[in-house]
Design an enzyme around this catalytic site. Sequence first.
Site, PDB file in Angstrom:
ATOM      1  CB  SER A   1      34.352  17.094  -9.708  1.00  0.00           C
ATOM      2  OG  SER A   1      35.023  16.627 -10.855  1.00  0.00           O
ATOM      3  CB  ALA A   2      29.714  18.136  -7.460  1.00  0.00           C
TER       4      ALA A   2
END
Length: 424
Positions: A82-83
């Site tokens: 994920s970011a």
Amino acid sequence: MAPSPSSASATAQSADAAASLRNALTDKLVAAQWIRTPGIEAAFRRVPRHAFAPEADPVLAYADDVVGTRYNADGRATSSVSAPWLQADMLEVARLQPGHNVLEIGSGGYNAALAAELVGHHGSVTTVDIDPAITTRARRFLDETGYHHVRVVTADGAHIPRTLRPVGGFDAVIVTVETWDLPWTDLIADGGRLVVPLRIHGLVWSIAFTKCDGLLVSDTPWTVCGFVPMRGTGAHTAPLVQLRGGEINIRFEDGSPINTQALTAAFDGPKHQVRTGVTVGNQEPFDRLQLYLATTLPHAARLSIDPDRDTGIISPRPRTTWPAIVTLQDHSLARLAWEKAAEDGDSTTHEFITHGYGPTGSQLARLMAEQVQHFDRHHRAAGYPRLCAVPHARTAGRQPHGPHIEKRHVRLDFTWPTVPGGTA
């Protein structure tokens, strides 16, 4: 055989370059206030993110963006790192402490390693994924980076084996896949935290809850986000009704479909437009307005148009990635739209308008417009609602007193905050 001096030098340079990129990313997250506490800052500076995404160039691995790691036959990501900004924010609101027992649903390895840094060797981290290829990969990367004590389990995230639950429950459950429901209340200790990307009426927010007396209560601002959807028994496909040969698609994201057979004829009649006088800037989000309408209007749904079948009967056409919020009643429909109101250089202001179709379309359009105006006056400046997730086993003695949504395992009760002097 010992590595050659040139090989050792290249390895050291590579490690130094990765550390430099890692520190630069952490500096950026601290400056943007996604990282707000020293423990999380230290974890981001220590855990080698690139080791969990070896397919990506280190520069990309340390960019503040998602790194896809596994894809299905259609080319859609089924697993990703994920970011970083979102991982940092979710860890911050999880409030992990040394000694905590943590469950992560949706594995990859990197986020579990960050959590392991925060809970220390006296705590525990269990990471679960339904895909054995993902858990095998996570196990390998965790071992290679020294996080041997993180437990990796292949299981359906909606049905966590009870044998994994520590005595008293997990201190925190962090879900890193998009979910439509909340089946984990019994796994969480009283006072424990659940951080989850929850889908409500077509939009996804990262929401943090605290378990209080068997209920889950949100207590921090929500964050708009995006994750790969949950698979297995927790997967959810919203009912879809197609009109005019598939040109118009109405998806009931929460709730059951109503009879829409007469709606095709409704679109053949006149369109009733109501102006709201409520404006929004071109960079201003209005996800809370859509959520408010979805929780306060009858039979709310989402409307989209198939661009290949578009005849222009719905104009302006909703964006492909942002279906319009609609309300349906009495063989009629009203939708939320907007049009340009003013433009000054790079700044554009849009006014919300409503369109009604069908025998009572004008009344529905006015009702929706009034709700837009009510939100603007009383709730717009007051933040996100307080959300209480009530397990169905507890709903018999706890009736809703306002907007609510029924999920499979819980009922979501909404309490919208008001500005000083406002009314609910």
